[in-house]
Enzyme design. Structure first.
Site, PDB file in Angstrom:
ATOM      1  N   ASP A 455       1.032  -1.143   0.012  1.00  0.00           N
ATOM      2  CA  ASP A 455      -0.607  -0.147  -0.335  1.00  0.00           C
ATOM      3  C   ASP A 455       0.745   1.289   0.099  1.00  0.00           C
ATOM      4  O   ASP A 455       2.076   0.762   0.338  1.00  0.00           O
ATOM      5  CB  ASP A 455      -0.772   0.017   1.230  1.00  0.00           C
ATOM      6  CG  ASP A 455      -1.826   1.196   1.706  1.00  0.00           C
ATOM      7  OD1 ASP A 455      -2.257   1.706   0.475  1.00  0.00           O
ATOM      8  OD2 ASP A 455      -1.872   1.624   2.680  1.00  0.00           O
ATOM      9  N   ASP A 650      -2.080  -1.522   5.667  1.00  0.00           N
ATOM     10  CA  ASP A 650      -1.828  -0.498   7.940  1.00  0.00           C
ATOM     11  C   ASP A 650      -3.279  -0.457   7.221  1.00  0.00           C
ATOM     12  O   ASP A 650      -3.809  -0.438   8.867  1.00  0.00           O
ATOM     13  CB  ASP A 650      -1.399   0.454   7.448  1.00  0.00           C
ATOM     14  CG  ASP A 650      -1.496   1.278   6.557  1.00  0.00           C
ATOM     15  OD1 ASP A 650      -1.780   1.744   5.583  1.00  0.00           O
ATOM     16  OD2 ASP A 650      -1.596   2.470   7.526  1.00  0.00           O
ATOM     17  N   ASP A 654      -7.153  -2.429   3.177  1.00  0.00           N
ATOM     18  CA  ASP A 654      -6.264  -3.741   3.238  1.00  0.00           C
ATOM     19  C   ASP A 654      -6.624  -4.725   3.514  1.00  0.00           C
ATOM     20  O   ASP A 654      -5.773  -5.943   3.516  1.00  0.00           O
ATOM     21  CB  ASP A 654      -4.720  -2.980   3.433  1.00  0.00           C
ATOM     22  CG  ASP A 654      -3.761  -2.112   2.654  1.00  0.00           C
ATOM     23  OD1 ASP A 654      -4.534  -1.401   1.405  1.00  0.00           O
ATOM     24  OD2 ASP A 654      -3.697  -1.144   3.374  1.00  0.00           O
TER      25      ASP A 654
END
Length: 762
Positions: A455, A650, A654
């Site tokens: 990410d 995080d 996700d």
């Protein structure tokens, strides 16, 4: 908006007696509590079917809070006031003991089921593991000293023969004590394991007069057990340090408006809490009264503050930025992110590695097979080769002696310890370095990943804004723009305010006094600085005024920037802020590329901003503007093409892709509950370079596991072959087999001293 004044009287703290009374009343199925603070004992009375494990977990959380300063219980006595206002029956069956009972009929107590628990000490698990390995080390030490003394006496003919035997006996008892306890428990369950084999061989050796060999066997076996428990203790000690900062209290509001500090574990849906500025929300809740903003970057990856008004939800672990609010609890504390981390840590030690599960499957059949083979070989040597059954001669050892030797060399001690000892050492090594492996599978699998998906916000970037530039229109008043922004934001704690305050400090700008300060909901801030009214906020705040036409001529900021406008009668300007890329992200991407790992960025951000970050860091591929389900599809696509994908993220968005990955890695400092729940590895302090540390530990652990298996299996195969032909005396068999067990444990402990590679920042 000006902050509300602090309450005239500070909130009181709920006493430990009242805390237990509240716990009793709120636990369905729990009927009574018997408490003895001096002896640190507590008994629970339940009625009917209850989830005892869940009740005990909540009770232990409460007791841990009650051990904190301010709650430490003193011995009770009949003269001590009972908890008031709870409607409970209170009695004192014994001195220093208090009994709390829910109202019930006279016959109900006869149906109660009582269970007693020891009041857990702080760091109980760590202290218990320390006591275990120290006790085993003492047993091994006594065993070794008695063995050495007995050998010296017998070797040099010192004293009567029975004296040496006495020392050998002490050695056998000390070395076999722990194995005997474990064997007895297993036999009661109809099981046999390696402890049974060791005791059988030691007793067999004694029966043929081989006292030295029997004592040596149990000494080395007890020494390897002490080393294994030392590795377990180091794991508990390192991980314990990561869980001590969990919040334990909250400000609960009573119906009469009284405010009281209570243990978080007592909170239930429907309770009301007061949350002050710069305090974390203790649990998930809904805003009842007040306005504020929350820093939810740990959940969403978005660094901008989220306005909060009556009816809006807030989430446990997120930060209340500037307003005093009253909230309604919607979830219990056990569902908060920190409590989930605590459970993950506890569970990690019980999750077995794939290779360990493989060896476990044949452990018991192997033990029974070796017992059967040894029995068959006894008769083969005796009846087939005419070797005396129990009496050794000058020509060779007896059949029974050979059988004992075969049992020793074929016992899977080293094999049993080869994998768990390495896994425990790897978990301890990671915990010390800010990496939490959630079990053996995580330790083994991370090294196998050949593709890493990441990410952007909060992973490759900090999730924290930084002022990139200050502009004024016309140019020349940039310092005035920054001074106004600092003055309006100086008492806030949201990401934009933190960035402005930090930048102003670096530039030497000092805040001015402000009057009539207040928040314009959803738009920004305003206040009177000197004689002039000043504004700070989004572009929309200005577009609605007389400057609307003019500001539409000002171009939007670059894709990676966020703008904050400042307006005063004589000053107009803006600050451009952006989410800073982590200093270590570039070197980490470079190292992964050097190791042949394919890197891909999966982000919901705009493509322009994502591509700029990816180009700067050297990420091989970028997929931007993705929804959670599209991230999952990307992971599945990589997997279908033959990659083993490690996903690093995080946020809540996700979590699905973390679950779909071969191995999942979460940023633990600000990671969301959902991301942490789905992760195999947690980088506890949000440092992306810890990904390289985790991979290094995983690679080293796999290497050590292979070495351990080679040592253990190689020794077994070699020594079995030699013993079948009578080439190995019992002493050599003991040294080879148990020596390999000690070597395996020591080899695993090398992981504790792994040097962490330092990654130079960009």
């Amino acid at each position: 908006m000006s902050q509300e004044s602090a309450p005239a009287h500070p909130p009181s703290t709920l006493s430990w007696e009242d805390s237990l009374a509240t716990f009793l009343l709120r636990e369905e199925g729990l009927e009574a509590l018997r408490v003895d603070p001096r002896q640190r004992k507590i008994s629970l009375a339940t009625l009917g079917p209850v989830d005892l494990e869940a009740i005990q977990e909540r009770l232990e959380g409460l007791l841990a809070t009650l051990d904190e300063p301010g709650w430490t219980p003193s011995p009770v006595s009949p003269a001590k006031p009972a908890p008031a206002g709870f409607g409970l029956r209170v009695s004192h069956p014994k001195v220093d003991e208090m009994l709390l009972e829910k109202p019930s009929c006279d016959t109900a107590p006869k149906l109660w089921t009582w269970r007693e628990f020891i009041w857990p000490e702080a760091d109980e698990l760590e202290n218990q593991s320390r006591a275990e390995w120290v006790a085993l080390a003492w047993q091994a030490g006594i065993c070794g000293m008695a063995l050495a003394t007995g050998w010296t006496l017998s070797r040099f003919g010192i004293g009567p023969p029975w004296l040496a035997i006495q020392f050998f006996t002490v050695s056998l008892i000390a070395g076999g004590w722990d194995a005997a306890k474990d064997t007895w428990e297993k036999l009661r369950q109809g099981q046999v394991d390696v402890h049974f084999l060791m005791l059988a061989v030691a007793l067999g050796a004694v029966s043929i007069g081989a006292w030295l060999e029997g004592g040596l066997l149990l000494f080395l076996f007890s020494l390897s057990g002490a080393l294994e428990h030392f590795a377990l203790h180091r794991t508990h000690r390192e991980i314990s340090a990561l869980t001590k900062a969990a919040p334990k209290t909250a400000r609960m509001l009573h119906a009469d408006g009284r405010e009281e500090v209570v243990p978080v574990v007592l909170l239930r849906p429907g309770d009301q809490l007061r949350v002050l500025p710069d305090e974390a929300f203790a649990v998930d809740a809904d805003i009842l009264e007040g306005e504020s903003a929350a820093d939810e970057s740990n959940l969403t990856g978005e660094a901008r503050p989220v306005p909060k008004r009556a009816g809006d939800p807030v989430y446990g672990g997120t930060l209340n930025l500037w307003g005093k609010v009253r909230v309604l609890v919607t979830r219990v504390a056990a569902e908060s992110s920190l409590q989930k981390i605590v459970r993950m840590i506890r569970d990690a030690q019980h999750l077995r590695a794939p290779s360990q599960r493989f060896t476990d499957r044949f452990g018991t059949p192997y033990t029974l097979g070796i017992l059967g083979l040894s029995l068959i070989m006894f008769f083969v040597w005796w009846l087939g080769f005419d070797i005396p059954p129990f009496r050794s001669t000058a020509e060779g050892h007896s059949a029974f002696y050979r059988t004992m030797t075969l049992l020793v060399v074929a016992s899977p001690c080293a094999l049993v310890l080869s994998i768990p000892s390495a896994i425990l050492a790897a978990i301890a090594c990671g915990a010390r370095r800010g990496v939490l492996f959630r079990g053996g599978a995580a330790v083994e699998n991370l090294a196998l990943a050949d593709a890493v998906a990441l990410d952007k916000t909060g992973t490759l970037t900090r999730g924290e804004l930084k002022v990139g530039s200050v502009e004024s229109f016309p140019p020349g008043r940039e310092r005035d723009v920054l001074e106004i922004a600092l003055t309006l934001e100086q008492h806030s704690n949201h990401p934009i305010a933190r960035a402005i305050v930090a930048h102003a400090a670096a530039e030497g700008v000092v805040a001015q006094d402000v009057d009539d300060f207040r928040s314009v909901t959803g738009q920004g801030l305003k206040g009177r600085i000197g004689a002039e009214l000043s504004y700070l906020g989004r572009r929309e705040l200005i577009e609605r005024g007389e400057m609307g036409e003019w500001i539409r001529q000002v171009p939007d900021p670059p894709l990676e920037y966020t703008e904050v406008w400042v307006v005063r009668r004589d000053v107009v300007g803006r600050l451009l802020l952006r989410d800073e890329v982590r200093e270590q992200s570039g070197p980490v991407m470079e190292r992964l590329k050097k190791d042949g790992v394919y890197t891909i960025m999966l982000t919901g951000d705009r493509r322009g901003a994502a591509e700029q970050v990816a180009k700067r860091l050297g990420v091989a591929e970028v997929r931007a503007g993705l929804h959670p389900e599209e991230k999952v599809s990307a992971i599945q696509e990589l997997t279908a093409s033959g990659h083993r994908v490690a996903m690093v993220g995080d946020g809540v968005n996700d979590a699905p892709s973390l679950a779909a990955a071969f191995v999942s890695v979460a940023m633990g400092g600000k990671g969301s509950d959902a991301a942490l729940e789905q992760s195999d590895v947690v980088l506890m302090d949000d440092r992306i370079e810890k990904l390289l540390t985790a991979r290094a530990i995983s690679k080293r652990a796999r290497s050590i596991i292979r070495q351990n298996l080679t040592i253990s299996l190689g020794t077994v195969v070699l020594m079995i072959g030699a013993s079948l032909f009578g080439l190995v005396p019992l002493t050599i068999g003991v040294l080879a087999h148990e020596g390999s067990t000690v070597v395996v444990c020591l080899n695993s402990l090398r992981l504790l001293f792994l040097k962490e590679e330092k990654v130079a920042p960009e």
